[in-house]
Write a protein that holds these residues in place. Structure first.
Motif, PDB file in Angstrom:
ATOM      1  N   ALA A 797      43.630  46.742  46.056  1.00 44.77           N
ATOM      2  CA  ALA A 797      44.685  46.027  45.344  1.00 44.77           C
ATOM      3  C   ALA A 797      44.424  44.531  45.235  1.00 44.77           C
ATOM      4  O   ALA A 797      45.272  43.802  44.735  1.00 44.77           O
ATOM      5  CB  ALA A 797      46.031  46.264  46.031  1.00 44.77           C
ATOM      6  N   LEU A 798      43.263  44.064  45.702  1.00 52.06           N
ATOM      7  CA  LEU A 798      42.985  42.631  45.619  1.00 52.06           C
ATOM      8  C   LEU A 798      42.948  42.165  44.167  1.00 52.06           C
ATOM      9  O   LEU A 798      42.477  42.882  43.282  1.00 52.06           O
ATOM     10  CB  LEU A 798      41.639  42.336  46.288  1.00 52.06           C
ATOM     11  CG  LEU A 798      41.616  42.402  47.817  1.00 52.06           C
ATOM     12  CD1 LEU A 798      40.184  42.252  48.323  1.00 52.06           C
ATOM     13  CD2 LEU A 798      42.506  41.333  48.423  1.00 52.06           C
ATOM     14  N   PRO A 799      43.422  40.962  43.898  1.00 58.89           N
ATOM     15  CA  PRO A 799      43.379  40.455  42.516  1.00 58.89           C
ATOM     16  C   PRO A 799      41.943  40.295  42.048  1.00 58.89           C
ATOM     17  O   PRO A 799      41.013  40.145  42.843  1.00 58.89           O
ATOM     18  CB  PRO A 799      44.102  39.100  42.619  1.00 58.89           C
ATOM     19  CG  PRO A 799      44.026  38.716  44.054  1.00 58.89           C
ATOM     20  CD  PRO A 799      44.044  40.000  44.834  1.00 58.89           C
ATOM     21  N   ASN A 800      41.807  40.305  40.737  1.00 57.97           N
ATOM     22  CA  ASN A 800      40.463  40.337  40.154  1.00 57.97           C
ATOM     23  C   ASN A 800      40.012  38.967  39.660  1.00 57.97           C
ATOM     24  O   ASN A 800      39.169  38.868  38.775  1.00 57.97           O
ATOM     25  CB  ASN A 800      40.450  41.325  38.985  1.00 57.97           C
ATOM     26  CG  ASN A 800      39.090  41.961  38.795  1.00 57.97           C
ATOM     27  OD1 ASN A 800      38.343  42.140  39.750  1.00 57.97           O
ATOM     28  ND2 ASN A 800      38.755  42.308  37.551  1.00 57.97           N
ATOM     29  N   ASP A 801      40.544  37.888  40.242  1.00 59.40           N
ATOM     30  CA  ASP A 801      40.263  36.557  39.712  1.00 59.40           C
ATOM     31  C   ASP A 801      38.989  35.946  40.270  1.00 59.40           C
ATOM     32  O   ASP A 801      38.527  34.930  39.761  1.00 59.40           O
ATOM     33  CB  ASP A 801      41.453  35.626  39.986  1.00 59.40           C
ATOM     34  CG  ASP A 801      41.841  35.636  41.460  1.00 59.40           C
ATOM     35  OD1 ASP A 801      41.336  36.505  42.189  1.00 59.40           O
ATOM     36  OD2 ASP A 801      42.663  34.782  41.855  1.00 59.40           O
ATOM     37  N   ARG A 802      38.408  36.535  41.311  1.00 55.72           N
ATOM     38  CA  ARG A 802      37.165  36.013  41.891  1.00 55.72           C
ATOM     39  C   ARG A 802      36.146  37.143  41.922  1.00 55.72           C
ATOM     40  O   ARG A 802      35.888  37.744  42.964  1.00 55.72           O
ATOM     41  CB  ARG A 802      37.397  35.456  43.279  1.00 55.72           C
ATOM     42  CG  ARG A 802      38.445  34.341  43.289  1.00 55.72           C
ATOM     43  CD  ARG A 802      38.498  33.634  44.593  1.00 55.72           C
ATOM     44  NE  ARG A 802      39.498  32.570  44.556  1.00 55.72           N
ATOM     45  CZ  ARG A 802      39.564  31.573  45.415  1.00 55.72           C
ATOM     46  NH1 ARG A 802      38.667  31.473  46.355  1.00 55.72           N
ATOM     47  NH2 ARG A 802      40.502  30.661  45.329  1.00 55.72           N
ATOM     48  N   ILE A 803      35.570  37.394  40.770  1.00 48.28           N
ATOM     49  CA  ILE A 803      34.693  38.559  40.625  1.00 48.28           C
ATOM     50  C   ILE A 803      33.476  38.443  41.521  1.00 48.28           C
ATOM     51  O   ILE A 803      33.010  39.432  42.089  1.00 48.28           O
ATOM     52  CB  ILE A 803      34.281  38.714  39.144  1.00 48.28           C
ATOM     53  CG1 ILE A 803      35.523  38.961  38.285  1.00 48.28           C
ATOM     54  CG2 ILE A 803      33.282  39.845  38.981  1.00 48.28           C
ATOM     55  CD1 ILE A 803      35.238  39.081  36.821  1.00 48.28           C
ATOM     56  N   ASP A 804      32.942  37.225  41.672  1.00 47.29           N
ATOM     57  CA  ASP A 804      31.717  37.069  42.452  1.00 47.29           C
ATOM     58  C   ASP A 804      31.916  37.436  43.914  1.00 47.29           C
ATOM     59  O   ASP A 804      30.960  37.797  44.608  1.00 47.29           O
ATOM     60  CB  ASP A 804      31.210  35.628  42.346  1.00 47.29           C
ATOM     61  CG  ASP A 804      32.273  34.626  42.799  1.00 47.29           C
ATOM     62  OD1 ASP A 804      33.471  34.921  42.628  1.00 47.29           O
ATOM     63  OD2 ASP A 804      31.892  33.556  43.299  1.00 47.29           O
ATOM     64  N   VAL A 805      33.144  37.359  44.382  1.00 46.20           N
ATOM     65  CA  VAL A 805      33.436  37.732  45.770  1.00 46.20           C
ATOM     66  C   VAL A 805      34.085  39.101  45.847  1.00 46.20           C
ATOM     67  O   VAL A 805      33.778  39.899  46.743  1.00 46.20           O
ATOM     68  CB  VAL A 805      34.343  36.673  46.431  1.00 46.20           C
ATOM     69  CG1 VAL A 805      34.657  37.058  47.871  1.00 46.20           C
ATOM     70  CG2 VAL A 805      33.684  35.301  46.382  1.00 46.20           C
ATOM     71  N   ILE A 806      34.982  39.399  44.895  1.00 47.64           N
ATOM     72  CA  ILE A 806      35.737  40.650  44.947  1.00 47.64           C
ATOM     73  C   ILE A 806      34.841  41.859  44.703  1.00 47.64           C
ATOM     74  O   ILE A 806      34.920  42.861  45.410  1.00 47.64           O
ATOM     75  CB  ILE A 806      36.874  40.621  43.919  1.00 47.64           C
ATOM     76  CG1 ILE A 806      37.908  39.553  44.305  1.00 47.64           C
ATOM     77  CG2 ILE A 806      37.536  41.978  43.818  1.00 47.64           C
ATOM     78  CD1 ILE A 806      38.638  39.852  45.586  1.00 47.64           C
ATOM     79  N   ASN A 807      33.966  41.774  43.697  1.00 50.08           N
ATOM     80  CA  ASN A 807      33.137  42.946  43.362  1.00 50.08           C
ATOM     81  C   ASN A 807      32.256  43.390  44.523  1.00 50.08           C
ATOM     82  O   ASN A 807      32.197  44.583  44.838  1.00 50.08           O
ATOM     83  CB  ASN A 807      32.298  42.649  42.122  1.00 50.08           C
ATOM     84  CG  ASN A 807      33.138  42.686  40.857  1.00 50.08           C
ATOM     85  OD1 ASN A 807      34.308  43.081  40.883  1.00 50.08           O
ATOM     86  ND2 ASN A 807      32.562  42.296  39.731  1.00 50.08           N
ATOM     87  N   PRO A 808      31.523  42.485  45.210  1.00 49.03           N
ATOM     88  CA  PRO A 808      30.778  42.952  46.394  1.00 49.03           C
ATOM     89  C   PRO A 808      31.685  43.527  47.467  1.00 49.03           C
ATOM     90  O   PRO A 808      31.308  44.477  48.152  1.00 49.03           O
ATOM     91  CB  PRO A 808      30.067  41.677  46.878  1.00 49.03           C
ATOM     92  CG  PRO A 808      29.994  40.788  45.687  1.00 49.03           C
ATOM     93  CD  PRO A 808      31.229  41.076  44.889  1.00 49.03           C
ATOM     94  N   LEU A 809      32.879  42.961  47.600  1.00 48.60           N
ATOM     95  CA  LEU A 809      33.797  43.488  48.621  1.00 48.60           C
ATOM     96  C   LEU A 809      34.201  44.926  48.280  1.00 48.60           C
ATOM     97  O   LEU A 809      34.208  45.800  49.155  1.00 48.60           O
ATOM     98  CB  LEU A 809      35.018  42.577  48.705  1.00 48.60           C
ATOM     99  CG  LEU A 809      36.031  42.858  49.828  1.00 48.60           C
ATOM    100  CD1 LEU A 809      36.680  41.563  50.265  1.00 48.60           C
ATOM    101  CD2 LEU A 809      37.103  43.841  49.392  1.00 48.60           C
ATOM    102  N   ILE A 810      34.532  45.173  47.017  1.00 46.35           N
ATOM    103  CA  ILE A 810      34.911  46.534  46.617  1.00 46.35           C
ATOM    104  C   ILE A 810      33.723  47.476  46.765  1.00 46.35           C
ATOM    105  O   ILE A 810      33.871  48.632  47.209  1.00 46.35           O
ATOM    106  CB  ILE A 810      35.433  46.531  45.171  1.00 46.35           C
ATOM    107  CG1 ILE A 810      36.702  45.668  45.064  1.00 46.35           C
ATOM    108  CG2 ILE A 810      35.731  47.952  44.714  1.00 46.35           C
ATOM    109  CD1 ILE A 810      37.837  46.120  45.947  1.00 46.35           C
TER     110      ILE A 810
END
Length: 1620
Positions: A797-810
């Protein structure tokens, strides 16, 4: 004191020590630790007594005592505590016999108790080595299962103290050699390892005492015999472990045996070693170590010529050459370290041969080059490259031959050979260009000039400056060029190596723009620098030069600030150098210096320091661990740190974070770089000591990341160890997972704006670390799996505003979920359960209203299904393989009635039913109509995976898949065609695609799966995406239309119920109308009454199962109720009907009421649902009735309100039994009533506290409502109160309780109705005898709320009721009476209280020992309040009551409940003036009495005891009696307090009478508590009390006591009998 000696002799000190020793086997770890601590305190006072007790309980061994490891540890500690004058050889010999007897009693090897027993024997050996060894020698003769353990002890002793062991080697060998021939294969590795350790001890002894050789003729003979046995028999064993361990031992022995024997052994030993090269890389490394020792012993002996001619060496050299190629090919990280070590050892072997036969070796290598056989040619070229710089003088004249050989290989096409050839050419060119004289002259010139730095300083300065590859003007490239030019300044071997390596480094940094594209370029470059330094040191191999270089690195710290990244590189460089140094003292000094120079508050500096420590640990693990332990033990211990921490909490936190983060990283990298074969014990010790738990309190994000990285490194170290052939389970792995999950959470003090990015990075690291830990043994438990999922799934459910950090986390999260799936189950069935569990956890994100959440959820589902399908399709392998292999088989469960006949490695396929395809299809099928094209594509692929898996699984017997199998495969093929269209992005109508998918799925579903799909349609119809919801409705219509004839009546009924339930969740009007149209169509064939009953029943069921009051837009069935409420004729009748239904006598499950039975409870369940539906209808009446409905409500205000309040009580009765929905529905109706009549304040009260389920809370709500009504509508109070006074006679308890709650508040506003007040007081007094305790409590509360103008009229009456209820059989009533007493005492006159003062005091004292904490707190507080009336004639009598309760007050001052503590404190402060003791008032107002820390309480007890003994000595006897009685209190903490208080009194008292009466008694009771108490806190406190009493000056003579032998034997016999 005159009698201290007699007291000491009268107390059972030996028995107390025996109990402490016995507690070492306690089930509680706290008790075991406390007992161990007490024994350590007592041991210096009387170590012999402790040893006596330990030896006494150890007589029965493990069968009698469950913690022999602890016993042996204490015994070892006791032996160390003995003075030399106390060491009795015979006594110590008995201890040694106890240890050996325990060891020989079991066939186990390497158990914890065996290791502890061995440590005891080794400790004894440090004092009396001959005695210890003689004890072991007794068990070395003849057959015995303990022989391996004894030999292992001798090996451990040799490793621990080589100087004492080596002179006794002859005796060891003389006893071990005769039994070697009978050693079984399973034990031979132990014996071989022992010989290796013994030989290493001899080598160490020779180093320390070179002039005193321990090897005489006899020892040499023994070694020769052992050597022959190992070589001829063991090394030829079929057991690979035996062969490997034998070769290791032989490798250590070759330098100690005679040259004659060595020469004779060479023909057999050499082939044995060479045979091991056919195994894996680890074994090749061991073989190369032994081979190197063999070559050294054979060729470089000072006592004679070489034992091997070069012709004999050719076989060895030919075997070694392919090893070079084998280890060069594999560049995988897991094998790289082993391969590199093997490569270096092989080169050392060639170097040894070349030092003896340089000409022959040169010719041999050239011949191998000319053969042009790839492995031999490549290996020969690598050896030439390695030896050319080192043998340049010997081979100087051979340059033409070498050039010719190189020319012959110029047409070689193999890339590896061409690379090796180019490196050889470069070496040749360098040799030709630089002569040795040139190097020496240049070096001499540089050293002669004072303005040029030393070569070592130049080297370290330039290496560190290489750090920034993007520095301006290509600084890194220029530095590398300078290094090439300065090569002659350094040892001569380095030049050729640099000529080979530096161009590679230049090539990496040649294009800065290309370099920036790699996000990890800096890390890669730093690793290249460290590797460059490491290989340079390997080439130089000059220990003196490395020491000088280390000193130069040390000087560099002054050139860089801590925040400079060069400082971090400097740490790593120094760490790599220390890895190559063998001087332990030098290494320890340098790592101390490194730590002092580091600034661990700077993350980059901290990371560099940690990596440096890890590099050092690769060779000096124990040295690094010792340093880290010192750091950990001294955290925050400096005077300056404590001074700053005193003034600044932030300083303490930051400093602690930095140190803990640095420690965590250092421990992690130490484990990561340490050799895999030795890290198990270190990791177990690190995890087992709970040191990591101290790191959980770090707050800074970088500190958290450091700790997480450290745990990840620990896990990776375990994985690497398993890959390197040394697997072991990670102990407390689940606890480490919990640490990671804790660290990745957000602190309450974090600033969202500043920490969100760092928090995301922390969480990404944490997920990666969780994946690592999940992948190690042991397998996850269900509890741990659920804990991990609960903590991590929310990241979808994390917001998608920081793709460079969020995508590796997902990506890390999905990888973690797949890892859990693959590693948590044993077979297909268990993994299917795991799969469904995880998929259901992800459902909330698959159906989310947010696009990126749905994408993430669908992608996770798809990846997991792919992994699961791989497992199902691959099946199992009889040989244990995982995945696809030639032996794979699949298990069809229909062919096997039982799994017991299957092989253990079988991967049992799950049944198709296990996949729950019905609800899974209805979850993912609506996504095929999603607005997002990517989600539509992934969802179609999910369905394809599901049905592909299902068709490959065994089908349930008698099941059908909508037709024959060909039709199913045709439908699956059609589905795959649709997926292909979606992937190609062809222009096609999404609705057409969806219809084709639905048609295929309809065919693929079995009948049961179809039913499951229809039953689960409600969530799909209520999907947040309109298109998906419409798709779900179309799916249901399609399924029912085409396959509805297959459904039974029950299936149709349940499907209708699902549709009815779905209407309550649909908020979009058009969708609701579509569903309602379907429901209306179903109800057309039934009459109106049946339809109404079905709707009402459905409404009742919905009300019970969900909170319909929160539905947006309401529920369509409300329209029917609105019609009734708006009818001008039916509105009053309908309202009266609803009130009559609600006023029916009802029985809740938790409240049988008067004259009812349990049978009626089950019979009224349906009626309860109808009543709940009636409440819902009432809600609709209030909200949708309009003016007509409002007028009807106003006419019946009193009856409606009274009915709602009574139902409020009934519904809370249902809520108390777990039925919360009726309460929520009633609250909705009540709120609607408030809105209807305009009582907004009453509505706020209900909204705030209406759902509080605790009885006290909802009773308070009724009181608030009554208060609001009294103020808003005072004219209605009298009518309402009359209704409630009659309601007190109802049968249902909860309704009577509601009526009593309302009356108890209305009485406050009854001053204007004197007759009503009198009637209410009469009713309340009459019902204080009600059978319901709650009613009795509420009536009493109402009595104390009588208006102040009337209270004095009723005070005596109220106090009489309170006094009577203090003896009530129900504890809640007693508690209410105490609380009301506190209230009434605030306004009571002395005349009303004094007659019953003592009666109240006695009753309150009885309540002070109640198990109810509030009762204890209020009774203590009320007793303190009575002190206001304890004056005048009652003073002396009340003072006696004070002294009677004072011991209890002291004990409960540290009660388990805080409220009791506060009450006791306040009461003590009220008592102080009455007691008239100097200093007591100050003590009762001191800090220690107000603190909640145990240590402050103990301080207070000591101070109070001192005052008490001084001023109230006459009451010590009575106080001791009361305190000793509390030894049997029902609360363990009070028992512990009593133990401490009594021990404190006895330790401070000088009254011989008191000591004579109670010292021995208390001491004996402590022995009993330690022996029999079931509470760990009591046993632990008793052990501490032993120390308090035994250390006091009242008991001294026991310190010379010894354990009576007969008594110890009797005690041991009794203990054994009791256990039996």
């Amino acid at each position: 004191m005159a009698s201290s000696s007699s007291l000491g002799s009268s107390i059972p000190a030996p028995e107390a020590v025996q109990v402490l020793v016995s507690s070492l086997a306690d089930e509680s770890q706290v008790v075991r630790e406390s007992s161990m601590a007490s024994l350590k305190e007592i041991s210096p006072l009387n170590p012999l007594l402790v040893l006596d007790c330990c030896s006494a309980v150890s007589r029965g061994g493990r069968r009698r005592f469950g913690n022999m490891a602890g016993i042996f540890q204490v015994m070892a500690f006791g032996v160390r505590a003995l003075d030399k004058k106390d060491i009795d050889a015979s006594y110590v010999g008995k201890l040694a016999k106890i240890a050996t007897a325990e060891i020989i009693s079991s066939k186990e090897l390497n158990a914890d108790w065996q290791r502890a027993a061995a440590s005891l024997l080794v400790s004894i050996g440090l004092h009396l080595p001959d005695l210890m060894m003689e004890e072991i020698f007794l068990h070395l003769s003849g057959p015995s299962s303990a022989l391996p353990a004894m030999v292992q002890i001798l090996a451990d002793f040799a490793s621990a103290d080589a100087l004492q062991f080596t002179p006794r080697l002859k005796g060891v060998l003389s006893r071990v050699l005769p039994i070697l021939g009978n050693v079984r294969d399973a034990h031979r590795p132990i014996f071989a390892n022992a010989f290796k350790c013994w030989c290493q001890a001899v080598w160490q002894y020779n180093i320390d005492f070179p002039s005193d050789s321990p090897i005489d003729g006899d020892v040499m003979s023994f070694l020769n015999s052992a050597f022959e046995l190992l070589l001829r028999v063991w090394a030829a064993s079929r057991d690979l472990k035996v062969r490997i361990s034998s070769v290791e031992a032989l490798g250590q022995m070759v330098g100690l045996i005679t040259r004659t024997q060595l020469k004779a052994a060479l023909p057999g030993l050499v082939p044995t070693i060479l045979e091991l090269y056919k195994k894996d890389r680890d074994i090749s490394l061991i073989a190369t170590y032994s081979l190197y020792n063999l070559l050294n012993a054979s060729l470089l002996s000072e006592t004679g010529p070489p034992l091997l001619d070069f012709e004999e060496l050719t076989v060895i050299l030919s075997t070694l050459l392919p090893v070079i190629r084998m280890n060069n090919d594999n560049k995988e990280h897991s094998d790289f370290s082993v391969g590199l070590k093997t490569y270096n050892e092989v080169q050392r072997c060639f170097l040894t041969v070349g030092s003896v036969y340089p000409e022959d070796l040169f010719s041999f290598l050239l011949n191998k080059c000319r053969l042009k056989e790839e492995p031999l040619t490549f290996g020969a070229l690598c050896v030439l490259k390695h030896l050319l710089p080192r043998s340049s003088e010997a081979w100087h004249s051979k340059r033409p031959l070498l050039v010719d050989a190189v020319k012959s290989l110029l047409d070689e096409q193999n890339l590896a050979i061409r690379k090796a050839l180019s490196e050889v050419c470069r070496c040749i060119a360098e040799l030709c260009r630089h002569g040795s004289s040139y190097n020496n002259n240049m070096l001499s010139d540089c050293k002669a000039r004072g303005d040029i730095p030393d070569p070592e300083e130049l080297f370290v300065r330039l290496v560190v400056l290489l750090h920034n590859p993007l520095a301006r003007e290509q600084l890194a490239t220029q530095i590398l060029t300078v290094l090439c030019y300065l090569a002659p300044l350094f040892p001569r071997n380095i030049n050729l190596f640099w000529q080979d390596e530096i161009p590679k480094m230049k090539a990496y940094v040649s294009d800065p723009e290309d370099l920036k594209l790699d996000p990890s370029y800096q890390e890669t470059w730093d690793d290249m620098i460290i590797n460059f330094l490491a290989e340079s040191l390997d080439v130089i191999q000059d220990s003196d030069w490395m020491i000088s270089l280390g000193n130069a690195f040390t000087k560099q710290y002054a050139l860089y600030t801590p925040d400079d990244e060069h400082s971090a590189v400097l740490h790593r460089c120094l760490g790599m150098l220390l890895q190559k140094v063998n001087d332990r003292a030098y290494v320890r000094g340098k790592i101390d210096w490194m730590y002092k120079q580091a600034n661990i508050s700077i993350p980059i500096n901290r990371l560099g320091l940690a990596k440096a420590m890890g590099l050092v640990a690769a060779s000096h693990l124990d040295t690094v661990l010792d340093k880290l332990k010192d750091i950990l033990d001294n955290v925050g211990q400096s005077v300056f740190q404590r001074f700053l921490a005193f003034f600044s909490e932030s300083y303490r936190t930051e400093e602690s974070d930095d140190v803990h983060a640095a420690l965590a990283l250092m421990y992690g990298y130490a484990a990561r770089y340490a050799p895999s074969m030795v890290i198990e014990a270190r990791i177990d010790a690190l995890v087992g000591t709970n040191m990591l738990s101290r790191l959980l309190h770090v707050r800074h994000p970088t500190a958290k990341q450091a700790v997480i990285t450290a745990i990840d490194l620990l896990g990776r170290a375990v994985i690497n160890a398993a890959e390197n052939g040394a697997p072991f389970p990670l102990k407390r792995r689940d606890q480490l997972l919990d640490y990671i999950l804790t660290l990745m959470g957000r602190d309450e003090t974090d600033d969202l704006a500043d920490s969100s990015l760092e928090l995301l990075r922390t969480q990404a690291l944490a997920l990666n670390a969780c994946t690592t830990l999940v992948s190690v043994e042991p397998k996850l438990t269900i509890e741990t799996r659920n804990h991990v999922l609960k903590a991590t799934l929310g990241f979808f459910a994390l917001p998608n505003d920081r793709i460079d950090v969020i995508n590796p986390l997902i990506d890390n999260l999905i990888t973690l979920l797949c890892a859990i799936l693959l590693t948590s189950g044993e077979d297909g069935r268990s993994r299917a359960e795991q799969l469904l569990h995880i998929l259901r956890q992800i459902d909330q994100y698959v159906s989310s209203s947010v696009d990126y959440q749905r994408r993430r959820g669908c992608l996770a589902v798809y990846e997991m299904l792919v992994k699961f399908r791989m497992l199902c399709v691959s099946g199992y392998c009889a040989l244990g393989c995982r995945g696809s292999c030639t032996h794979s088989k699949q298990i069809d469960r229909t062919l096997h009635g039982s799994f017991s006949n299957l092989p253990s490695a079988a991967f049992v396929l799950p049944s198709r039913e296990a996949l729950s395809l019905g609800d899974r299809v209805m979850m993912y099928l609506p996504r095929c109509a999603d607005t997002d094209s990517e989600i539509r594509k992934i969802s179609a692929q999910i369905l394809d995976q599901l049905f592909s898996i299902s068709l490959s699984l065994p089908k349930p017997l008698g099941s059908s898949v909508g037709g024959d199998i060909e039709l199913c495969y045709g439908a699956l093929s059609s589905l795959e065609d649709v997926i292909a269209i979606l992937k190609s992005d062809a222009s096609i109508d999404p609705s057409e695609v969806f219809n084709r998918i639905v048609a295929s799925v309809c065919i693929l579903l079995t009948k049961n799966e179809l039913v499951g799909t229809l039953h689960g349609c409600m969530p799909a119809i209520c999907d947040r995406i309109k298109q998906s919801a419409e798709g779900a409705i179309l799916t249901v219509i399609e399924f029912v239309t085409k396959r509805g004839t297959e459904l039974s009546e029950t299936d149709v009924s349940r499907t209708a119920q699902s549709l009815l339930s779905a209407t309550g969740h649909v908020t979009e009007k058009q969708l609701r109308l579509e569903v309602l149209g379907a429901i209306s169509s179903l109800s057309e064939n039934t009459n109106a009454k049946i339809v109404f009953n079905e709707v009402l029943a459905a409404a009742g069921r919905d009300i019970v199962t969900k909170d319909i009051s929160r539905l947006r837009g309401g529920w369509p069935m409300q329209d029917a109720f609105h019609a009734f409420s708006q009818h001008i004729v039916l509105s009053v009748l309908f309202l009266e009907h609803l009130i009559s239904v609600l006023n029916q006598t009802r029985v809740t499950k938790s409240d049988p009421g008067k004259g009812e039975n349990s049978t009626l409870v089950s019979e009224t369940q349906l009626e309860d649902e109808i009543l709940q539906a009636a409440i819902f209808a009432l809600t609709a009446f209030f909200r949708g009735g309009g003016k007509v409905g409002k007028r009807a409500v106003e006419q019946s205000y009193s009856s409606v309100l009274a009915t709602l309040i009574l139902q409020f009580g009934s519904c809370h009765g249902l809520a108390s039994s777990g039925q919360h929905e009726p309460l929520r529905a009633l609250l909705t109706a009540f709120q609607a009533f408030c809105e209807c009549v305009g009582d907004l304040e009453m509505g706020k009260i209900l909204a705030r506290d209406g759902e509080q389920n605790e009885k006290e809370k909802w009773i308070n709500v009724i009181g608030d409502l009554a208060s609001c009504i009294s103020m808003k509508r005072p004219k209605e109070v009298q009518n309402i109160c009359k209704i409630f006074t009659k309601s007190l006679n109802r049968q249902e308890n909860f309704q009577r309780e509601a009526a009593a709650a309302a009356l108890s508040e209305f009485v406050r506003y009854s001053s204007g109705f004197s007759s009503l007040l009198e009637e209410m007081v009469e009713v309340l007094c009459r019902h204080v005898s009600d059978e319901s305790p709650t009613v009795r409590c509420l009536c009493l509360r109402g009595l104390v709320k009588i208006p102040s103008v009337h209270i004095f009229q009723y005070t005596t009456q109220v106090l009489g009721v309170i006094l009577a209820l203090l003896d009530d059989l129900d504890e809640s009533v007693q508690l209410t009476a105490v609380s009301c007493l506190l209230m009434i005492l605030e306004s009571s006159l002395n005349d009303a209280v004094e007659p019953i003062l003592l009666n109240l005091s006695v009753r309150l004292r009885n309540l002070q020992i109640s198990m109810n904490v509030k009762m204890r707190a209020d009774s203590f507080a009320a007793f303190g309040a009575l002190s206001n009336y304890g004056v005048g004639a009652n003073k002396d009598a009340f003072l006696e009551q004070i002294h009677a309760t004072l011991p209890r007050l002291i004990l409960h001052l540290y009660d388990g409940d805080l409220a009791v503590r506060h009450a006791c404190r306040n009461t003590l402060k009220r008592f102080a003036p009455l007691m008239e003791i100097e200093g007591l008032l100050a003590l009762f107002n001191s800090h220690s009495i107000n603190s909640d820390y145990r240590s402050d309480y103990e301080d207070f007890v000591r101070d109070f005891t001192r005052q008490f003994v001084q001023h109230l000595s006459s009451r010590v006897d009575a106080y001791m009696v009361s305190t000793i009685q509390a030894f049997d209190a029902p609360w363990p903490i009070i028992q512990a307090n009593a133990i401490y208080v009594s021990s404190s009194i006895l330790s401070l008292s000088d009254d011989q009478h008191i000591l004579a009466l109670y010292f021995a008694q208390v001491f004996g009771m402590l022995v009993g508590k330690m022996s029999r108490s079931a509470d760990a806190v009591v046993r632990a406190t008793s052990s501490l009390a032993f120390g308090l009493l035994l250390k006091s000056t009242n008991s001294i003579s026991w310190r010379a006591a010894r354990l009576d032998r007969a008594d110890s034997a009797r005690k041991g016999h009794d203990s054994e009998s009791a256990k039996k």
